[in-house]
Scaffold this motif. Sequence first.
Motif, PDB file in Angstrom:
ATOM      1  N   HIS A   3       0.050   4.300  -0.139  1.00  0.00           N
ATOM      2  CA  HIS A   3      -0.549   5.525   0.388  1.00  0.00           C
ATOM      3  C   HIS A   3      -1.569   5.172   1.465  1.00  0.00           C
ATOM      4  O   HIS A   3      -2.694   4.773   1.169  1.00  0.00           O
ATOM      5  N   CYS A   4      -1.168   5.306   2.717  1.00  0.00           N
ATOM      6  CA  CYS A   4      -2.115   5.081   3.819  1.00  0.00           C
ATOM      7  C   CYS A   4      -1.776   6.011   4.972  1.00  0.00           C
ATOM      8  O   CYS A   4      -0.677   6.552   5.066  1.00  0.00           O
ATOM      9  N   TYR A  20      -8.832  -4.136   1.252  1.00  0.00           N
ATOM     10  CA  TYR A  20      -8.175  -3.712   0.015  1.00  0.00           C
ATOM     11  C   TYR A  20      -7.993  -4.852  -0.992  1.00  0.00           C
ATOM     12  O   TYR A  20      -8.513  -4.807  -2.104  1.00  0.00           O
ATOM     13  N   GLY A  37      -2.963   2.853  -4.379  1.00  0.00           N
ATOM     14  CA  GLY A  37      -2.869   2.982  -2.926  1.00  0.00           C
ATOM     15  C   GLY A  37      -4.270   2.993  -2.358  1.00  0.00           C
ATOM     16  O   GLY A  37      -5.247   3.212  -3.089  1.00  0.00           O
ATOM     17  N   THR A  38      -4.404   2.773  -1.074  1.00  0.00           N
ATOM     18  CA  THR A  38      -5.745   2.776  -0.480  1.00  0.00           C
ATOM     19  C   THR A  38      -6.219   4.164  -0.080  1.00  0.00           C
ATOM     20  O   THR A  38      -7.406   4.454  -0.123  1.00  0.00           O
ATOM     21  N   ASP A  39      -5.289   5.026   0.353  1.00  0.00           N
ATOM     22  CA  ASP A  39      -5.639   6.258   1.061  1.00  0.00           C
ATOM     23  C   ASP A  39      -6.443   5.920   2.316  1.00  0.00           C
ATOM     24  O   ASP A  39      -7.355   6.668   2.709  1.00  0.00           O
ATOM     25  N   GLU A  73      -5.702   6.381  -6.014  1.00  0.00           N
ATOM     26  CA  GLU A  73      -6.074   5.955  -4.671  1.00  0.00           C
ATOM     27  C   GLU A  73      -7.492   5.387  -4.710  1.00  0.00           C
ATOM     28  O   GLU A  73      -8.440   6.094  -5.053  1.00  0.00           O
ATOM     29  N   ASP A  83       0.862  -1.179   0.000  1.00  0.00           N
ATOM     30  CA  ASP A  83       0.000   0.000   0.000  1.00  0.00           C
ATOM     31  C   ASP A  83       0.900   1.232   0.000  1.00  0.00           C
ATOM     32  O   ASP A  83       1.537   1.543   1.003  1.00  0.00           O
ATOM     33  N   SER A 114      -0.335   7.773  -9.367  1.00  0.00           N
ATOM     34  CA  SER A 114      -1.043   6.752  -8.597  1.00  0.00           C
ATOM     35  C   SER A 114      -2.526   7.063  -8.561  1.00  0.00           C
ATOM     36  O   SER A 114      -2.958   8.211  -8.694  1.00  0.00           O
ATOM     37  N   MET A 154      -0.153  12.313  -7.467  1.00  0.00           N
ATOM     38  CA  MET A 154      -1.004  11.551  -6.549  1.00  0.00           C
ATOM     39  C   MET A 154      -2.475  11.884  -6.757  1.00  0.00           C
ATOM     40  O   MET A 154      -2.823  12.985  -7.153  1.00  0.00           O
ATOM     41  N   HIS A 155      -3.343  10.914  -6.481  1.00  0.00           N
ATOM     42  CA  HIS A 155      -4.799  11.090  -6.614  1.00  0.00           C
ATOM     43  C   HIS A 155      -5.208  11.316  -8.068  1.00  0.00           C
ATOM     44  O   HIS A 155      -6.088  12.139  -8.360  1.00  0.00           O
ATOM     45  N   HIS A 184      -1.148  16.302  -2.732  1.00  0.00           N
ATOM     46  CA  HIS A 184      -2.601  16.218  -2.886  1.00  0.00           C
ATOM     47  C   HIS A 184      -3.026  17.488  -3.608  1.00  0.00           C
ATOM     48  O   HIS A 184      -3.051  18.560  -3.018  1.00  0.00           O
TER      49      HIS A 184
END
Length: 457
Positions: A62-63, A346, A317-319, A271, A60, A269, A244-245, A187
């Motif tokens: 991104h958590c 996940y 990633g999960t966020d 999320e 993961d 990535s 990201m995002h 972000h």
Amino acid sequence: MSVVDLLVKNGKVYTEVGFKELEVAAKGDEIVAVTQPGTIEDAATVVDANGNYVIPGIIDFHCHLREPGYTHKEDFTTGTMAAAAGGVTMVFPQPNTDPVPRTLEAYQQQVELGKQKSLIDFNSIASPLGYEDGQVSKLAAAGAAWFKIFQKTAAYPYSTPAGTRNTAEIYEAFKAVAKTGKYCSVHPFDHWFFDDIQEMMKRKGIPFNLSNYHSLLYTDEEMSGAAYELYFLAKKAGMKWYAMHCWQPGFIDLVRWAKKEKAIDVVASYEVMPTMNTPTALYYVPTGEWMEVGRDAETDLDKVFSAINDGTIDFLGTDHAPQAREEYILDDPLKSVLGLPLLEWYGHLLLNEVNKGNITMERLVEVTSINGAKIFGYYPRKGSLLPGTDADITICDLDREWTITSDKVYTRCQLNGFHGRKNKGKVTHTISRGKVIMEEGEVTGKPGHGKFLIPGS
């Protein structure tokens, strides 16, 4: 071969030329053989994969594990227990903690907590907003895999020194990160859109509650517009940009174009939490109550999966963003927290996407382990099943049909947005460096097993 500590047999094992019926053997932390069935006769622990898929451990990238500073929401132990339940064998916690890891001292504090409490391997992501004090080079030298900025300041988790709206400050941080050769993720956020939501809701007569408010966040206009600015600043600074995002159409188009332009190194990535699987309500396990928290702005998932499958998006990633139940202020969104837990569902949810035809198992392996491990300097130690590498393994039953319940929830916040959801595909085993830490939903891993790993180690 002499006795091994672990043997995974009867599985379809991931290899660089596809899935093959092989066995995987480990001694201590490492894989020592990937071999034909029946080659190894003696093993201290035998895991029968029962014809299921055996893949490199899911990572993961991104958590949010909330430690230090917000351990009433989550900590390294509960967060990595949740990770193990979801098939995850390594995590990269984000820096909106207290203190924010923007100084070497704060970063080392977080790392030491992780070493004591994590069930799985990790690397803590640092904030570059201490650049004025010369901290960025120190953090890179201490092992931070990359840096992260929140381009916003609002209710927690953004109202911390990990975030800023000041693009001049972001540009200065980018220049400092560029000198280290590391990536920096942001972000993307345009606060003018964010600040107008309340007035827009009034103009349109939309009830001002968290569910309605949540559905108006992170629109294409807001996120993609901000991303264009970030790309320009990263290019001006000569910095590697981690986009990201990347889930809105305009943002995807930008990244696809930027990769073709090749002016700077760009990776992207997606999320999963905010779009693909976000629930409209959260189930609170101790009482069985439901909270309507809403879904983020609509996303074109066909375009997202096209970007995942054509290589525009490099990894997932999960966020994972656990919050305390009482911090969701349903009737005053401006005072409410944002974010939802996801880690322990996940791997299961991703297998459901395979069954829906949105992604293949081969591509799933690439975007959940191989690509990110290569980008951030962990391959082949992570993201592979090659002899001599860490025995991180996730076993997946693609055919299992089951209903997600809350009989056992590991995240400290005890919120489950997927309670009652029917799912096809289940992670049956999570193996971290040769140790089975989850089997059929039961997490048996121990705090302190996880290691802090620096890139290239």
